[in-house]
Design an enzyme around this catalytic site. Sequence first.
Site, short mmCIF file in Angstrom:
data_model
loop_
_atom_site.label_atom_id
_atom_site.label_comp_id
_atom_site.label_asym_id
_atom_site.label_seq_id
_atom_site.Cartn_x
_atom_site.Cartn_y
_atom_site.Cartn_z
N LYS A 44 10.90 -12.64 5.83
CA LYS A 44 10.10 -11.91 6.70
C LYS A 44 10.90 -10.53 6.68
CE LYS A 44 7.66 -10.11 10.17
NZ LYS A 44 6.35 -9.74 10.04
N CYS A 130 3.92 -1.91 6.89
CA CYS A 130 3.62 -2.68 7.93
C CYS A 130 2.56 -1.85 8.92
CB CYS A 130 4.71 -2.75 8.95
SG CYS A 130 4.30 -3.80 10.36
N GLY A 221 -6.52 -13.07 3.99
CA GLY A 221 -7.30 -14.10 3.84
C GLY A 221 -8.71 -13.74 2.83
N GLY A 250 -6.03 -13.07 -0.43
CA GLY A 250 -7.03 -13.85 -0.62
C GLY A 250 -6.95 -14.89 -1.46
C1 LIG Z 1 6.27 -6.13 8.26
C2 LIG Z 1 5.19 -5.96 9.12
C3 LIG Z 1 3.81 -6.62 8.88
C4 LIG Z 1 3.14 -7.04 9.96
C5 LIG Z 1 3.78 -7.43 11.45
O1 LIG Z 1 4.73 -7.93 11.59
O2 LIG Z 1 2.93 -7.05 12.28
N1 LIG Z 1 1.77 -7.78 9.63
C6 LIG Z 1 1.37 -7.62 8.44
O3 LIG Z 1 0.35 -8.07 8.13
N2 LIG Z 1 2.02 -6.81 7.34
C7 LIG Z 1 3.24 -6.47 7.52
O4 LIG Z 1 3.92 -5.76 6.74
#
Ligand SMILES: C=Cc1c(C(=O)O)[nH]c(=O)[nH]c1=O
Length: 311
Positions: A44, A130, A221, A250
């Site tokens: 992450k 993000c 997705g 996807g």
């Molecule tokens: C790192 C934050 C991200 C997040 C998030 O932590 O909200 N969601 C995403 O779809 N892509 C991201 O890059």
Amino acid sequence: ISTATTLAGSNFDNCMMNASGVYCMDSDELLAVENSKAATFVTKSGTLQPRKGNPEPRYFETEFGSINSMGLPNNGVDYYLDFVSQDQINHPGKTYFLSITGFNLAEDLELLQKVTDSDFAGVVELNLSCPNVPGKPQTGYDFETVDAILKAVFDVYHKPLGVKLPPYFDIIHFDQMAEILNKYPLSYVNSINSIGNGLYINDDTETVVIKPKQGFGGIGGEYVKPTALANVHAFYQRLNKDIQIIGTGGIQTGKDIFEHILCGASMVQVGTALMVEGPVIFERLTAELEAIMAEKGYSSIEDFRGKLNYL
Ligand SMILES: C=Cc1c(C(=O)O)[nH]c(=O)[nH]c1=O
């Protein structure tokens, strides 16, 4: 038949891994991917300090994919550096991916300094995309800032590094981004991150399905595959060949992986479908991709990578 690949100077015994944000929050999830048929894992996105992220519900699965506004919850970069540095000892010679994201250039550089000072010997994925931090635009849509970040990053960081990009929707944007990216010794670009700020509605209650941002969130997705394939291929067409492509978006079947590779991807990442099915998905994906390759007479992914035909 082999689905092996080489990326960022390392060899992987297949071309599949998790997408950052999915099955990679803590050591349990990372070990579950490690012990699956995935070639490796990415963490992450780590920030300088741990983050709780946005209020829940912040993730929702729909018929055709997912919507999320997690808000970058993570255990902090030190947690992931400690975990991967230890994991490297247990699996010598294996290459792992560490995703990082700062809230400004100074933080990006501070994160990279921590990586440099650690025993981490894998690949850094700098997340420029993000979509869910309230008040922060996606770096990947601010081209001058991307240029400035990459210049500063490569002035100080000289080990394998790729960037996670948001989806682009305009040919001129592909041209402009590729012109910037081609200036730097990137190992790869990873396209795409979720399609930012979608909206999913529960008709019965006439309500959104996630709490943050009045229900607006990144879409993943099946919804995003055409956009993902286009971004993979657009960058494949435009980037120096020493900048490889990770295809994300996807992927639910071996056929989807085949399409990403046909568009030019050297590695693929699985997000929403991994969230739905769990790491066992990599067994099914491997079997499905190998069956397609056998059917078509391909023995390696290089036999068809990037070889999409035009009419
Ligand atoms: C790192 C934050 C991200 C997040 C998030 O932590 O909200 N969601 C995403 O779809 N892509 C991201 O890059």
